[in-house]
Design a protein around this motif. Structure first.
Motif, short mmCIF file in Angstrom:
data_model
loop_
_atom_site.label_atom_id
_atom_site.label_comp_id
_atom_site.label_asym_id
_atom_site.label_seq_id
_atom_site.Cartn_x
_atom_site.Cartn_y
_atom_site.Cartn_z
N SER A 15 0.84 -1.20 0.00
CA SER A 15 0.00 0.00 0.00
C SER A 15 0.87 1.25 0.00
O SER A 15 0.50 2.27 -0.60
N ASP A 16 2.04 1.17 0.63
CA ASP A 16 3.00 2.28 0.57
C ASP A 16 3.40 2.56 -0.87
O ASP A 16 3.43 3.71 -1.32
N ALA A 17 3.72 1.49 -1.61
CA ALA A 17 4.17 1.64 -3.01
C ALA A 17 3.06 2.19 -3.90
O ALA A 17 3.30 3.09 -4.72
N LEU A 18 1.84 1.67 -3.75
CA LEU A 18 0.72 2.15 -4.56
C LEU A 18 0.40 3.60 -4.21
O LEU A 18 0.20 4.43 -5.09
N SER A 19 0.38 3.92 -2.93
CA SER A 19 0.14 5.28 -2.48
C SER A 19 1.19 6.24 -3.06
O SER A 19 0.86 7.30 -3.59
N LYS A 20 2.43 5.83 -2.98
CA LYS A 20 3.53 6.66 -3.49
C LYS A 20 3.37 6.91 -4.99
O LYS A 20 3.56 8.03 -5.47
N ASP A 21 3.00 5.87 -5.74
CA ASP A 21 2.84 6.03 -7.18
C ASP A 21 1.66 6.94 -7.50
O ASP A 21 1.76 7.80 -8.39
N LEU A 22 0.56 6.77 -6.79
CA LEU A 22 -0.61 7.63 -7.03
C LEU A 22 -0.28 9.09 -6.69
O LEU A 22 -0.64 10.01 -7.43
N LYS A 23 0.42 9.30 -5.59
CA LYS A 23 0.80 10.67 -5.20
C LYS A 23 1.73 11.29 -6.25
O LYS A 23 1.59 12.47 -6.58
N LYS A 24 2.66 10.49 -6.75
CA LYS A 24 3.58 10.97 -7.78
C LYS A 24 2.80 11.42 -9.02
O LYS A 24 3.19 12.37 -9.69
N ARG A 25 1.70 10.78 -9.28
CA ARG A 25 0.85 11.13 -10.42
C ARG A 25 -0.07 12.31 -10.12
O ARG A 25 -0.78 12.77 -11.00
N GLY A 26 -0.09 12.75 -8.86
CA GLY A 26 -0.87 13.93 -8.48
C GLY A 26 -2.15 13.66 -7.71
O GLY A 26 -2.87 14.59 -7.34
N PHE A 27 -2.47 12.39 -7.43
CA PHE A 27 -3.68 12.05 -6.67
C PHE A 27 -3.58 12.63 -5.26
O PHE A 27 -2.50 12.75 -4.69
N LYS A 28 -4.74 12.96 -4.70
CA LYS A 28 -4.84 13.54 -3.35
C LYS A 28 -5.63 12.59 -2.44
O LYS A 28 -6.47 11.83 -2.89
N PHE A 29 -5.33 12.69 -1.14
CA PHE A 29 -5.99 11.88 -0.11
C PHE A 29 -5.82 10.39 -0.38
O PHE A 29 -6.75 9.60 -0.25
N VAL A 30 -4.62 10.01 -0.78
CA VAL A 30 -4.32 8.61 -1.09
C VAL A 30 -3.12 8.13 -0.27
O VAL A 30 -2.23 7.47 -0.78
N GLY A 31 -3.13 8.46 1.01
CA GLY A 31 -2.08 7.96 1.90
C GLY A 31 -2.14 6.45 1.99
O GLY A 31 -3.13 5.81 1.58
N SER A 32 -1.10 5.87 2.53
CA SER A 32 -0.98 4.41 2.56
C SER A 32 -2.13 3.74 3.32
O SER A 32 -2.61 2.68 2.91
N THR A 33 -2.61 4.34 4.40
CA THR A 33 -3.71 3.74 5.16
C THR A 33 -5.01 3.77 4.35
O THR A 33 -5.75 2.78 4.32
N VAL A 34 -5.28 4.89 3.69
CA VAL A 34 -6.46 4.99 2.82
C VAL A 34 -6.37 3.96 1.70
O VAL A 34 -7.34 3.25 1.40
#
Length: 187
Positions: free
Chosen positions: A144-163
């Motif tokens: 979930s850390d990796a997916l969150s990091k990739d989504l954030k890198k793409r500009g997604f918001k409110f996508v922390g690892s827990t979410v």
């Protein structure tokens, strides 16, 4: 005979129905994935039951979670959403939903579908965990850390690892039903 269910849902009819029929089912449909992504982002900092109770209101307010429409929301629509007592009226989350809808479509263009992008993180196969008691389930993982990091890198918001981990559980990327739950081997 009563079927054993994950402890987190027991005692609330809405929670139990969600648990019994949706939670953990592998989802590959982009529209449904977007719905869960939006609901999980609105859930950040709140309880899931709060979101579940308002789900129909979100569905109506956000044009049946039609990401193509949401991506084009204007200031008037934002203002209308922020006046809607049936949803969570958080300006940052409303704005994030619009941004995330736009970025969701960018991923579709790049990968052919959001589902292809997402499920590649688990090699297109759900991870089956062995949770004995729901409170022992992790809040996040390296995945979930990796997916969150990739989504954030793409500009997604409110996508922390827990979410994102809660999202992964909801859409069946990980099976965190308790091993004694009747749904454990069904999903």
């Amino acid at each position: 005979m009563t079927k054993h269910k994950c402890g987190w849902c027991v005692g609330d009819e809405l929670y139990e129905a969600y648990h019994d029929n949706e939670w953990g089912n592998p989802v590959h449909d982009d529209a449904t994935l977007f719905e869960f992504l939006i609901l999980e982002t609105f859930q950040a900092g709140l309880s899931w039951i709060t979101i579940l109770r308002k789900r129909n209101n979100f569905f109506d307010a956000f044009d049946q979670f039609d990401y193509k429409k949401i991506a084009n929301y204007n200031e008037d629509k934002k203002a209308q959403l922020l006046q809607n007592a049936g949803i969570i009226r958080n300006k940052l989350k409303v704005n994030a939903t619009i941004t995330n809808a736009q970025l969701f479509m960018d991923i579709q263009k790049e990968f052919g579908s959001f589902s292809k992008y997402l499920w590649a993180f688990v090699d297109n196969k759900p991870i089956k965990n062995t949770i004995d008691y729901y409170k022992n389930a992790p809040a996040n993982t390296a995945l979930s850390d990796a997916l969150s990091k990739d989504l954030k890198k793409r500009g997604f918001k409110f996508v922390g690892s827990t979410v994102i981990y809660a999202f992964m559980q909801a859409v069946g990327m990980v099976n965190d039903h308790e091993v004694g739950c009747f749904r454990y081997n069904e999903v």
